[in-house]
Write a protein that holds these residues in place. Structure first.
Motif, PDB file in Angstrom:
ATOM      1  N   ARG A  77       3.546  -0.777  -4.836  1.00  9.94           N
ATOM      2  CA  ARG A  77       2.717  -0.099  -3.816  1.00  9.94           C
ATOM      3  C   ARG A  77       1.832  -1.333  -3.197  1.00  9.94           C
ATOM      4  O   ARG A  77       1.570  -2.343  -3.776  1.00  9.94           O
ATOM      5  N   GLY A  97       4.595   2.742  -0.126  1.00  9.68           N
ATOM      6  CA  GLY A  97       4.629   2.707  -1.499  1.00  9.68           C
ATOM      7  C   GLY A  97       6.131   3.197  -1.904  1.00  9.68           C
ATOM      8  O   GLY A  97       6.790   3.819  -1.057  1.00  9.68           O
ATOM      9  N   GLN A 125       5.958   5.077 -10.182  1.00  8.12           N
ATOM     10  CA  GLN A 125       5.679   4.228  -9.143  1.00  8.12           C
ATOM     11  C   GLN A 125       6.361   2.817  -9.306  1.00  8.12           C
ATOM     12  O   GLN A 125       5.933   2.353 -10.311  1.00  8.12           O
ATOM     13  N   CYS A 147       1.647   9.675  -6.155  1.00  4.13           N
ATOM     14  CA  CYS A 147       2.817   9.684  -5.156  1.00  4.13           C
ATOM     15  C   CYS A 147       2.425  10.454  -4.012  1.00  4.13           C
ATOM     16  O   CYS A 147       2.103  11.605  -4.226  1.00  4.13           O
ATOM     17  N   ALA A 157      -3.442   0.565  -7.101  1.00  6.84           N
ATOM     18  CA  ALA A 157      -1.944   1.129  -7.295  1.00  6.84           C
ATOM     19  C   ALA A 157      -1.996   2.531  -8.030  1.00  6.84           C
ATOM     20  O   ALA A 157      -0.951   3.183  -8.398  1.00  6.84           O
TER      21      ALA A 157
END
Length: 160
Positions: free
Chosen positions: A52, A57, A49, A152, A148
């Motif tokens: 976010r 995101g 990631q 995904c 966060a």
């Protein structure tokens, strides 16, 4: 890249797919700054990631050792964009009543989609290691306190 992503924190509306593609291109072109974060000590494919905030995101996915591809992904309630930072993807968009529309998306190219999109992807074997940037936006931000650490969205939708 960070300046553009920080500016996105202030958006309180759902971005259009074309706007998400601009974000994907911006992040993808900055590949050398974040690529080392994709290193996986077990030698497996990986995803990270990168950003976010609320319902937006940004993820990077390294396809080089992942399973051959995804099943069909239903992006209900999610808009997004994909940018190929390295390598190439075969992209199949499902079409009702006819064969899928198949394209190869090489490094430096991308595509975007709205909530009605139904597709699958896989890395092109002869293209070498493939790395993609995925940007997702939903009108339904994560629950308060989720932070966060959320997975995904693409992983919930079928990405290995």
């Amino acid at each position: 890249m960070e300046k553009q992503l920080t500016a996105l924190r202030s958006y309180d509306f759902l971005l259009e797919p074309e706007d998400l593609l601009e974000v994907a291109y911006e992040v993808g072109r900055d590949y050398t700054r974040w690529r080392t974060r994709l290193a996986d000590p077990d030698g497996e494919g990986s995803w990270i990631q990168l950003f976010r905030s609320g319902g937006l995101g940004v993820w990077a996915i390294g396809w080089h050792r992942m399973p051959p591809g995804t099943g069909y992904l239903d992006h209900e309630q999610v808009r997004g964009a994909v940018y190929v930072a390295r390598g190439a993807l075969t992209h199949e968009r499902a079409r009702l009543g006819t064969a899928p529309h198949v394209t190869e998306v090489g490094a430096g190219k991308g595509f975007c989609f709205d909530e009605t999109f139904y597709h699958r992807m896989h890395a092109v074997r002869d293209a070498g290691p493939t790395v993609t940037v995925h940007v997702f936006a939903t009108a339904f931000p994560p629950p308060a306190g989720a932070g966060a650490g959320l997975a995904c969205p693409a992983l919930r939708l079928g990405l290995p």
